[in-house]
Design a protein around this motif. Structure first.
Motif, PDB file in Angstrom:
ATOM      1  N   UNK A  74      -0.994   9.928  11.877  1.00  0.00           N
ATOM      2  CA  UNK A  74      -1.144  11.294  10.703  1.00  0.00           C
ATOM      3  C   UNK A  74      -0.207  12.336  10.628  1.00  0.00           C
ATOM      4  N   UNK A  75       0.892  11.851  10.977  1.00  0.00           N
ATOM      5  CA  UNK A  75       1.871  12.320  10.371  1.00  0.00           C
ATOM      6  C   UNK A  75       2.284  11.414   9.222  1.00  0.00           C
ATOM      7  N   UNK A  76       2.381  10.585   9.283  1.00  0.00           N
ATOM      8  CA  UNK A  76       3.014   9.652   7.967  1.00  0.00           C
ATOM      9  C   UNK A  76       2.430  10.234   7.006  1.00  0.00           C
ATOM     10  N   UNK A  77       3.714  10.631   5.826  1.00  0.00           N
ATOM     11  CA  UNK A  77       3.272  11.302   4.212  1.00  0.00           C
ATOM     12  C   UNK A  77       4.429   9.566   3.750  1.00  0.00           C
ATOM     13  N   UNK A  78       3.411   9.208   2.404  1.00  0.00           N
ATOM     14  CA  UNK A  78       3.361   7.562   2.669  1.00  0.00           C
ATOM     15  C   UNK A  78       3.551   8.478   0.666  1.00  0.00           C
ATOM     16  N   UNK A  79       4.923   7.689  -0.305  1.00  0.00           N
ATOM     17  CA  UNK A  79       4.710   8.156  -1.796  1.00  0.00           C
ATOM     18  C   UNK A  79       4.641   6.453  -2.738  1.00  0.00           C
ATOM     19  N   UNK A  80       3.977   6.536  -2.980  1.00  0.00           N
ATOM     20  CA  UNK A  80       4.153   4.957  -3.859  1.00  0.00           C
ATOM     21  C   UNK A  80       4.788   5.985  -5.603  1.00  0.00           C
ATOM     22  N   UNK A  81       5.269   4.280  -6.404  1.00  0.00           N
ATOM     23  CA  UNK A  81       5.713   4.364  -7.295  1.00  0.00           C
ATOM     24  C   UNK A  81       6.109   3.126  -8.337  1.00  0.00           C
ATOM     25  N   UNK A  82       6.231   3.243  -9.555  1.00  0.00           N
ATOM     26  CA  UNK A  82       6.468   1.557 -10.131  1.00  0.00           C
ATOM     27  C   UNK A  82       4.816   1.702 -10.291  1.00  0.00           C
ATOM     28  N   UNK A  83       5.277  -0.261 -11.167  1.00  0.00           N
ATOM     29  CA  UNK A  83       3.371  -0.979 -11.495  1.00  0.00           C
ATOM     30  C   UNK A  83       3.964  -0.552 -12.794  1.00  0.00           C
ATOM     31  N   UNK A  84       4.800  -0.668 -13.942  1.00  0.00           N
ATOM     32  CA  UNK A  84       4.562  -0.366 -15.406  1.00  0.00           C
ATOM     33  C   UNK A  84       4.681  -1.895 -15.959  1.00  0.00           C
ATOM     34  N   UNK A  85       4.371  -1.479 -16.556  1.00  0.00           N
ATOM     35  CA  UNK A  85       3.941  -2.879 -17.694  1.00  0.00           C
ATOM     36  C   UNK A  85       4.913  -2.776 -18.574  1.00  0.00           C
ATOM     37  N   UNK A  98       0.008  -1.724  -8.485  1.00  0.00           N
ATOM     38  CA  UNK A  98      -0.614  -0.644  -8.457  1.00  0.00           C
ATOM     39  C   UNK A  98      -1.830  -0.465  -7.712  1.00  0.00           C
ATOM     40  N   UNK A  99      -3.053  -1.578  -8.278  1.00  0.00           N
ATOM     41  CA  UNK A  99      -3.917  -1.604  -7.637  1.00  0.00           C
ATOM     42  C   UNK A  99      -4.149  -1.944  -6.209  1.00  0.00           C
ATOM     43  N   UNK A 100      -3.167  -3.100  -5.919  1.00  0.00           N
ATOM     44  CA  UNK A 100      -3.452  -3.346  -4.479  1.00  0.00           C
ATOM     45  C   UNK A 100      -2.465  -2.149  -3.792  1.00  0.00           C
ATOM     46  N   UNK A 101      -1.610  -1.179  -4.010  1.00  0.00           N
ATOM     47  CA  UNK A 101      -0.588  -0.710  -3.141  1.00  0.00           C
ATOM     48  C   UNK A 101      -1.792   0.507  -3.022  1.00  0.00           C
ATOM     49  N   UNK A 102      -2.609   0.683  -3.237  1.00  0.00           N
ATOM     50  CA  UNK A 102      -3.912   1.493  -4.039  1.00  0.00           C
ATOM     51  C   UNK A 102      -4.876   0.956  -2.289  1.00  0.00           C
ATOM     52  N   UNK A 103      -5.582  -0.161  -2.975  1.00  0.00           N
ATOM     53  CA  UNK A 103      -6.397  -0.719  -1.551  1.00  0.00           C
ATOM     54  C   UNK A 103      -5.540  -0.737  -0.133  1.00  0.00           C
ATOM     55  N   UNK A 104      -4.490  -1.079  -0.164  1.00  0.00           N
ATOM     56  CA  UNK A 104      -4.127  -1.427   0.742  1.00  0.00           C
ATOM     57  C   UNK A 104      -3.871   0.129   2.007  1.00  0.00           C
ATOM     58  N   UNK A 105      -4.027   0.732   1.634  1.00  0.00           N
ATOM     59  CA  UNK A 105      -3.274   2.576   2.183  1.00  0.00           C
ATOM     60  C   UNK A 105      -5.216   2.880   1.876  1.00  0.00           C
ATOM     61  N   UNK A 106      -5.869   2.454   0.795  1.00  0.00           N
ATOM     62  CA  UNK A 106      -7.179   2.717   1.333  1.00  0.00           C
ATOM     63  C   UNK A 106      -7.648   2.110   2.724  1.00  0.00           C
ATOM     64  N   UNK A 107      -7.996   0.887   2.750  1.00  0.00           N
ATOM     65  CA  UNK A 107      -8.023  -0.218   3.714  1.00  0.00           C
ATOM     66  C   UNK A 107      -7.817   0.494   5.171  1.00  0.00           C
ATOM     67  N   UNK A 108      -6.516   0.966   4.874  1.00  0.00           N
ATOM     68  CA  UNK A 108      -5.621   1.136   6.251  1.00  0.00           C
ATOM     69  C   UNK A 108      -5.709   2.923   6.928  1.00  0.00           C
ATOM     70  N   UNK A 109      -6.718   3.963   5.960  1.00  0.00           N
ATOM     71  CA  UNK A 109      -7.016   4.625   6.365  1.00  0.00           C
ATOM     72  C   UNK A 109      -6.004   5.885   6.104  1.00  0.00           C
ATOM     73  N   UNK A 110      -5.117   5.121   5.200  1.00  0.00           N
ATOM     74  CA  UNK A 110      -4.208   6.583   4.046  1.00  0.00           C
ATOM     75  C   UNK A 110      -4.177   6.478   2.918  1.00  0.00           C
ATOM     76  N   UNK A 111      -3.853   7.650   2.854  1.00  0.00           N
ATOM     77  CA  UNK A 111      -4.113   8.437   1.434  1.00  0.00           C
ATOM     78  C   UNK A 111      -2.441   8.815   0.722  1.00  0.00           C
TER      79      UNK A 111
END
Length: 168
Positions: A74-85, A98-111
């Motif tokens: 619960x103390x993890x802070x996650x920020x994600x960048x990239x995925x440019x076309x 970008x879809x992968x990283x969003x899905x991965x975070x959601x599946x692991x219970x992170x935002x």
């Protein structure tokens, strides 16, 4: 990985993704940089688990921050960048990443607490884990051609391993 106040991690991203993860209590954090979310069927078992793939890179980074930090998810802070076309003539790998990283975070219970994903430009990202600051600069399209060649070269290069270091 670092918990030193003066440490900063930096990378340049095209279609790749970088995640910046830190423990808000201890300030321990790190950054990854991956080329693709998961191995394609054509490359299965060719290179094995590798930091070039998001599933492995995300698991490794999160686990290391948890181990060296407070150990509290619960103390993890996650920020994600990239995925440019960055090359409109090619398949939009950046959108898939970008879809992968969003899905991965959601599946692991992170935002993700912050993100800068997509677009048609490359980015330079600088992450200071102790204060949790991230600086992002959008780069002009003249940088894109070099990044495309570099990303393709890295994706096609076999993995070399040296003890616990993986070069690709």
């Amino acid at each position: 990985m670092s918990g030193e106040p003066e440490t900063a991690f930096s990378t340049v991203l095209g279609s790749c993704i970088a995640a910046c993860v830190r423990d808000k209590i201890t300030g321990v954090g790190g950054m990854n940089h991956f080329l693709l979310g998961v191995q394609s069927d054509s490359s299965k078992d060719k290179y094995g688990e590798s930091a070039r793939y998001g599933a492995y890179a995300m698991e490794e980074l999160i686990n290391k921050v948890l181990t060296q930090g407070s150990g509290q998810r619960t103390e993890l802070e996650i920020k994600v960048f990239g995925g440019g076309n960055i090359n409109q003539k090619m398949d939009d790998v950046g959108a898939k990443n970008a879809a992968f990283v969003r899905g991965f975070l959601a599946a692991e219970g992170y935002k993700a607490e912050a993100e800068d994903l997509g677009g048609t430009y490359a980015r330079r990202v600088v992450f200071q884990p102790v204060p949790g600051r991230v600086f992002v600069k959008h780069l002009d399209s003249s940088v894109n051609d070099g990044l495309i060649k570099e990303e393709i070269s890295k994706a096609n290069k076999p993995v070399e391993t040296h003890d616990d270091i993986e070069l690709f």
